[in-house]
Scaffold this active site. Structure first.
Site, PDB file in Angstrom:
ATOM      1  N   CYS A 163       4.486   7.562   5.276  1.00 62.51           N
ATOM      2  CA  CYS A 163       3.218   7.131   4.671  1.00 62.51           C
ATOM      3  C   CYS A 163       2.502   6.203   5.647  1.00 62.51           C
ATOM      4  O   CYS A 163       3.012   5.115   5.957  1.00 62.51           O
ATOM      5  CB  CYS A 163       3.502   6.403   3.361  1.00 62.51           C
ATOM      6  SG  CYS A 163       2.008   5.761   2.571  1.00 62.51           S
ATOM      7  N   CYS A 183      -2.922  10.494   7.395  1.00 63.22           N
ATOM      8  CA  CYS A 183      -2.327  10.318   6.069  1.00 63.22           C
ATOM      9  C   CYS A 183      -1.403  11.515   5.933  1.00 63.22           C
ATOM     10  O   CYS A 183      -1.799  12.652   6.250  1.00 63.22           O
ATOM     11  CB  CYS A 183      -3.411  10.344   4.995  1.00 63.22           C
ATOM     12  SG  CYS A 183      -2.739  10.509   3.316  1.00 63.22           S
TER      13      CYS A 183
HETATM   14  N1  DGL Z   1       0.487   9.647   2.095  1.00 62.51           N
HETATM   15  C1  DGL Z   1      -0.043   8.365   2.262  1.00 62.51           C
HETATM   16  C2  DGL Z   1      -0.402   8.072   3.709  1.00 62.51           C
HETATM   17  O1  DGL Z   1       0.135   8.637   4.628  1.00 62.51           O
HETATM   18  C3  DGL Z   1      -1.052   7.770   1.336  1.00 62.51           C
HETATM   19  C4  DGL Z   1      -1.624   8.434   0.148  1.00 62.51           C
HETATM   20  C5  DGL Z   1      -2.015   7.408  -0.895  1.00 62.51           C
HETATM   21  O2  DGL Z   1      -1.088   7.005  -1.607  1.00 62.51           O
HETATM   22  O3  DGL Z   1      -3.180   6.998  -0.958  1.00 62.51           O
HETATM   23  O4  DGL Z   1      -1.223   7.230   3.974  1.00 62.51           O
END
Ligand code: DGL
Length: 267
Positions: free
Chosen positions: A78, A192
């Site tokens: 993340c 993301c």
């Molecule tokens: N998958 C997450 C990232 O890489 C974030 C998504 C979220 O929870 O807003 O930033």
């Protein structure tokens, strides 16, 4: 180095299912690795949270996960969590932690025009961590940033098998292309982990752009950090745990089983 049992899992963590894009790359590199994937579905989305909320939430959740699953290594799949709290998490855990941060370095190597874009969550694109990646790896280039929270929901919907209006992808790409210098944009960082899951749709919205993400680099790092360790010949089913209600996962089960994530539970 202390003995690591071949059954000790790799633990993956994301706010939702975006981290599956990172898991995919690691599974390709280490097919026999036992896997636990933890999704903080009760906390999704992270992109609209404050730095303080994420800095408190992350170490607490990961501490519980590490205690429960005794992983050999943790991958925080993340970008939002890592650009804000990677240092806090590393300080709180006594296992190796691999982070996911926007792939600005590979983008800088790939661009011909010198204009690169970053699509991320609102929280990620404003982080000083991103300023530092830019200063370290692409100081002579132009970095355009655009927060695209709609794409997080779009990726979650796609994985649940729900239809998504293609205008969402066009809007996200326009958020970069319509900025000054955006016409020269040739490489976009999917900053993301949800976004590689919708890369085909983004490419359809901007066919002239090359997309890069951190998946392959993370897989190389995980393989390197575990190079002297053993893996089970026949690993058990992989585990998926959520902080939200398990019943809400029903629509996700077919996609999860595609990653071998068939043991479903709550955290
Ligand atoms: N998958 C997450 C990232 O890489 C974030 C998504 C979220 O929870 O807003 O930033």
């Amino acid at each position: 180095m202390s003995f690591i049992a071949s059954s000790a899992p790799l633990l993956f963590f994301d706010s939702g299912i975006g981290g599956l894009s990172v898991l995919k790359a690691v599974q390709a590199a280490l097919p026999n690795a036992p896997i636990v994937f933890a999704a903080d579905c009760a906390g999704l989305p992270y992109g609209t949270k404050t730095e303080a909320e994420i800095s408190v939430r992350l170490p607490a959740l990961l501490g519980r996960l590490v205690e429960r699953y005794q992983p050999r290594l943790v991958t925080i799949a993340c970008n939002t969590a890592c650009t804000i709290a990677l240092t806090h998490v590393r300080a709180a855990l006594d296992v190796p932690v691999v982070g996911t941060v926007p792939a600005i370095k590979p983008a800088a190597e790939a661009t011909q025009s010198g204009v690169i874009g970053l699509l991320g969550t609102a929280a990620t694109v404003r982080q000083s961590y991103v300023d530092k990646l830019y200063a370290d790896h692409a100081p002579d280039m132009t970095l355009l940033r655009h927060a695209a929270p709609e794409l997080v929901s779009a990726a979650e919907a796609k994985i649940r098998g729900e239809p998504v209006d293609p205008a969402v992808y066009v809007r996200a790409m326009a958020g970069l292309i319509d900025q000054p210098d955006g016409a020269r944009l040739d490489v976009v960082v999917l900053g993301c982990t949800h976004f590689p899951l919708i890369e085909d749709e983004l490419r359809a919205a901007a066919p002239h752009v090359k997309f890069v993400d951190g998946g392959a680099g993370i897989a190389r790092r995980v393989r390197h950090l575990t190079k002297d360790q053993t893996w089970p010949v026949d690993p058990e089913e992989a585990t998926f745990v959520t902080t939200g209600p398990v019943a809400k996962l029903n629509a996700l089960l077919p996609a999860l089983s595609g990653f071998g994530l068939t043991r479903i539970g709550s955290l």
